[in-house]
Motif scaffolding. Structure first.
Motif, PDB file in Angstrom:
ATOM      1  N   GLU A  22     -52.885  13.650 -59.547  1.00 18.42           N
ATOM      2  CA  GLU A  22     -52.714  15.074 -59.833  1.00 18.42           C
ATOM      3  C   GLU A  22     -53.888  15.571 -60.696  1.00 18.42           C
ATOM      4  N   ALA A  23     -54.275  14.760 -61.673  1.00 18.47           N
ATOM      5  CA  ALA A  23     -55.387  15.155 -62.549  1.00 18.47           C
ATOM      6  C   ALA A  23     -56.700  15.253 -61.752  1.00 18.47           C
ATOM      7  N   MET A  24     -56.931  14.294 -60.844  1.00 21.39           N
ATOM      8  CA  MET A  24     -58.145  14.339 -60.011  1.00 21.39           C
ATOM      9  C   MET A  24     -58.158  15.607 -59.166  1.00 21.39           C
ATOM     10  N   ARG A  25     -56.996  15.904 -58.567  1.00 20.86           N
ATOM     11  CA  ARG A  25     -56.891  17.082 -57.702  1.00 20.86           C
ATOM     12  C   ARG A  25     -56.991  18.383 -58.494  1.00 20.86           C
ATOM     13  N   HIS A  26     -56.438  18.357 -59.698  1.00 23.07           N
ATOM     14  CA  HIS A  26     -56.507  19.557 -60.550  1.00 23.07           C
ATOM     15  C   HIS A  26     -57.966  19.990 -60.714  1.00 23.07           C
ATOM     16  N   SER A  27     -58.832  19.032 -61.051  1.00 23.68           N
ATOM     17  CA  SER A  27     -60.232  19.391 -61.296  1.00 23.68           C
ATOM     18  C   SER A  27     -61.003  19.627 -59.995  1.00 23.68           C
ATOM     19  N   LEU A  28     -60.699  18.824 -58.967  1.00 25.06           N
ATOM     20  CA  LEU A  28     -61.424  18.997 -57.702  1.00 25.06           C
ATOM     21  C   LEU A  28     -61.168  20.349 -57.068  1.00 25.06           C
ATOM     22  N   PHE A  29     -59.901  20.773 -57.114  1.00 25.09           N
ATOM     23  CA  PHE A  29     -59.532  21.993 -56.370  1.00 25.09           C
ATOM     24  C   PHE A  29     -59.339  23.208 -57.277  1.00 25.09           C
ATOM     25  N   ALA A  30     -60.015  23.169 -58.431  1.00 29.37           N
ATOM     26  CA  ALA A  30     -59.869  24.298 -59.365  1.00 29.37           C
ATOM     27  C   ALA A  30     -60.807  25.456 -59.020  1.00 29.37           C
ATOM     28  N   GLY A  31     -61.574  25.323 -57.929  1.00 30.92           N
ATOM     29  CA  GLY A  31     -62.377  26.476 -57.504  1.00 30.92           C
ATOM     30  C   GLY A  31     -63.842  26.431 -57.866  1.00 30.92           C
ATOM     31  N   GLY A  32     -64.475  25.271 -57.794  1.00 27.65           N
ATOM     32  CA  GLY A  32     -65.929  25.184 -58.026  1.00 27.65           C
ATOM     33  C   GLY A  32     -66.692  25.902 -56.906  1.00 27.65           C
ATOM     34  N   LYS A  33     -67.942  26.187 -57.172  1.00 30.60           N
ATOM     35  CA  LYS A  33     -68.762  26.915 -56.190  1.00 30.60           C
ATOM     36  C   LYS A  33     -69.108  26.061 -54.977  1.00 30.60           C
ATOM     37  N   ARG A  34     -69.006  24.737 -55.131  1.00 30.70           N
ATOM     38  CA  ARG A  34     -69.390  23.787 -54.066  1.00 30.70           C
ATOM     39  C   ARG A  34     -70.882  23.916 -53.757  1.00 30.70           C
ATOM     40  N   PHE A  35     -71.657  24.160 -54.816  1.00 24.96           N
ATOM     41  CA  PHE A  35     -73.096  24.379 -54.643  1.00 24.96           C
ATOM     42  C   PHE A  35     -73.785  23.132 -54.069  1.00 24.96           C
ATOM     43  N   ARG A  36     -73.412  21.957 -54.549  1.00 22.57           N
ATOM     44  CA  ARG A  36     -74.086  20.736 -54.091  1.00 22.57           C
ATOM     45  C   ARG A  36     -73.733  20.399 -52.635  1.00 22.57           C
ATOM     46  N   PRO A  37     -72.437  20.517 -52.221  1.00 18.09           N
ATOM     47  CA  PRO A  37     -72.158  20.369 -50.787  1.00 18.09           C
ATOM     48  C   PRO A  37     -72.929  21.382 -49.934  1.00 18.09           C
ATOM     49  N   ILE A  38     -73.052  22.612 -50.436  1.00 16.65           N
ATOM     50  CA  ILE A  38     -73.793  23.626 -49.676  1.00 16.65           C
ATOM     51  C   ILE A  38     -75.262  23.200 -49.545  1.00 16.65           C
ATOM     52  N   LEU A  39     -75.815  22.662 -50.632  1.00 18.74           N
ATOM     53  CA  LEU A  39     -77.204  22.188 -50.576  1.00 18.74           C
ATOM     54  C   LEU A  39     -77.360  21.049 -49.566  1.00 18.74           C
ATOM     55  N   ALA A  40     -76.404  20.113 -49.581  1.00 15.98           N
ATOM     56  CA  ALA A  40     -76.496  18.956 -48.670  1.00 15.98           C
ATOM     57  C   ALA A  40     -76.461  19.430 -47.214  1.00 15.98           C
ATOM     58  N   VAL A  41     -75.554  20.339 -46.925  1.00 14.13           N
ATOM     59  CA  VAL A  41     -75.430  20.840 -45.548  1.00 14.13           C
ATOM     60  C   VAL A  41     -76.669  21.656 -45.162  1.00 14.13           C
ATOM     61  N   THR A  42     -77.145  22.481 -46.086  1.00 16.39           N
ATOM     62  CA  THR A  42     -78.304  23.335 -45.772  1.00 16.39           C
ATOM     63  C   THR A  42     -79.540  22.466 -45.500  1.00 16.39           C
ATOM     64  N   ALA A  43     -79.706  21.415 -46.294  1.00 11.04           N
ATOM     65  CA  ALA A  43     -80.852  20.519 -46.087  1.00 11.04           C
ATOM     66  C   ALA A  43     -80.725  19.803 -44.745  1.00 11.04           C
ATOM     67  N   CYS A  44     -79.505  19.387 -44.422  1.00  8.29           N
ATOM     68  CA  CYS A  44     -79.241  18.717 -43.138  1.00  8.29           C
ATOM     69  C   CYS A  44     -79.613  19.640 -41.976  1.00  8.29           C
ATOM     70  N   GLU A  45     -79.170  20.890 -42.075  1.00  5.08           N
ATOM     71  CA  GLU A  45     -79.434  21.824 -40.976  1.00  5.08           C
ATOM     72  C   GLU A  45     -80.907  22.238 -40.917  1.00  5.08           C
ATOM     73  N   ALA A  46     -81.571  22.241 -42.088  1.00  6.31           N
ATOM     74  CA  ALA A  46     -82.997  22.612 -42.098  1.00  6.31           C
ATOM     75  C   ALA A  46     -83.842  21.605 -41.312  1.00  6.31           C
ATOM     76  N   VAL A  47     -83.360  20.347 -41.233  1.00  9.72           N
ATOM     77  CA  VAL A  47     -84.125  19.356 -40.453  1.00  9.72           C
ATOM     78  C   VAL A  47     -83.492  19.122 -39.073  1.00  9.72           C
ATOM     79  N   GLY A  48     -82.603  20.015 -38.692  1.00  9.85           N
ATOM     80  CA  GLY A  48     -82.061  19.988 -37.329  1.00  9.85           C
ATOM     81  C   GLY A  48     -80.794  19.182 -37.148  1.00  9.85           C
ATOM     82  N   GLY A  49     -80.131  18.777 -38.255  1.00 10.11           N
ATOM     83  CA  GLY A  49     -78.892  17.988 -38.124  1.00 10.11           C
ATOM     84  C   GLY A  49     -77.660  18.859 -37.963  1.00 10.11           C
ATOM     85  N   LYS A  50     -76.579  18.227 -37.503  1.00  6.91           N
ATOM     86  CA  LYS A  50     -75.287  18.917 -37.392  1.00  6.91           C
ATOM     87  C   LYS A  50     -74.529  18.716 -38.699  1.00  6.91           C
ATOM     88  N   ARG A  51     -73.920  19.775 -39.231  1.00  2.88           N
ATOM     89  CA  ARG A  51     -73.292  19.693 -40.552  1.00  2.88           C
ATOM     90  C   ARG A  51     -72.176  18.649 -40.646  1.00  2.88           C
TER      91      ARG A  51
END
Ligand code: GRG
Length: 296
Positions: free
Chosen positions: A34-63
């Motif tokens: 519950e504590a892990m989920r509390h912090s994970l799903f508290a509404g972060g911007k998800r900036f780092r996942p967005i960066l990972a996906v954007t970099a993947c797509e910039a080199v032609g990968g599928k997200r």
């Protein structure tokens, strides 16, 4: 597609996978999950996942290829936030707009929730079946680079120096060390990992590293500025925490206006460093602009 819609698409995909990969709060030890989920799903911007996906797509990968990696990165990031908020570190009461993990579940559970998130992230990364079509040696390289980025010569090292320097004479070289390590290394690892899993060439990885270093530092300067000028609604945490903890920050050394100018310069540098990608760098450019827009 508007940027907000682009962000939402990635967040939705990452959150769904994060939910699947995190033990349910009905699994023992329930309080820990519950504590892990509390912090994970508290509404972060998800900036780092967005960066990972954007970099993947910039080199032609599928997200889809990088989503488990993006989730692992967000778990590592969330662990650092939980531990950073503890009384022994920044002693903060609010994070992501809700009470911090230790405020809600107690210090012991918060320490263990952070530990468990860090471990779970590497369990996900080591599971090659989650990355179909990607060579095991590439996955291993990404796991090794990620571990290097967050260990004693990366995030944890930056945090250590940050704590050691609290209340000491301001010094620009040390401040740069703290920021490039505490925040920058994980941002660079998110971008490099996302691109590497998509099969990026070495010259592409080098350009993305330069991009990541520049936006990583800009991101931290903006975070410093928001701590001075932001509101709880804008940042999800209690502003003034750096001042309270006598932390070294860019505004405290060079003032608000010069800090803003430096963030703009770093953003321009980030955008230039990925010009070689042509049209496929447009989202990387958008992201760099999004980072500094928060400070204006
Ligand atoms: C190893 C314990 C430990 C800590 C590492 C990352 C870190 C050091 C501490 C976090 C403190 C902090 C406020 C750093 C400034 C930059 C930063 C990482 C801000 C928070 O990241 P966001 O803005 O947050 O991406 P959300 O909640 O949106 O994910």
């Amino acid at each position: 597609m508007p940027l907000t819609q682009y962000f939402t698409g990635i967040r939705t995909l990452a959150d769904k996978t994060m939910d699947e990969l995190t033990p349910s709060a009905s699994v023992n030890p329930k309080l820990l999950h519950e504590a892990m989920r509390h912090s994970l799903f508290a509404g972060g911007k998800r900036f780092r996942p967005i960066l990972a996906v954007t970099a993947c797509e910039a080199v032609g990968g599928k997200r889809e290829i990088v989503i488990p990696f993006a989730v692992a990165i967000e778990m590592i990031h969330t662990y650092t936030l939980i531990h950073d908020d503890l009384p022994a570190m920044d002693d903060d009461d609010f994070r992501r707009g809700v009470p911090t993990c230790h405020k809600k579940y107690g210090e012991a559970a918060a320490i263990l929730a952070g530990d468990a998130l860090l471990t779970l992230a590497f369990e996900i990364l080591a599971d090659t079946a989650r990355f179909p079509g990607v060579k095991a040696e590439t996955i291993l390289r990404v796991a090794r680079e990620t571990a290097g980025a967050v260990g004693s010569t990366g995030t944890v090292g930056g945090q250590m120096v940050d704590i050691e320097m609290a209340g000491k004479e301001p010094d620009m070289a040390t401040l740069e060390y703290i920021h490039t390590h505490k925040t920058g290394k994980l941002i660079v690892a998110s971008i490099r990992g996302g691109a590497a899993l998509a099969g990026a060439e070495e010259d592409q990885l080098s350009a993305l590293t330069e991009y990541g270093r520049s936006i990583g530092l800009a991101f931290q300067i903006v975070d410093d500025l928001l701590d001075v000028e932001g509101s709880r609604e804008k940042t999800g945490k209690t502003p003034g925490s750096d001042l309270k903890n006598k932390k070294l920050t860019y505004p405290s050394i060079m003032g608000v206006e010069e800090s803003r100018k430096l963030a703009v310069k770093l953003t321009d540098r980030a955008i230039k460093s990925v010009e070689m990608f042509g049209e496929s760098s447009s989202r990387l450019r958008d992201l760099a602009e999004y980072v500094i827009a928060r400070a204006f």
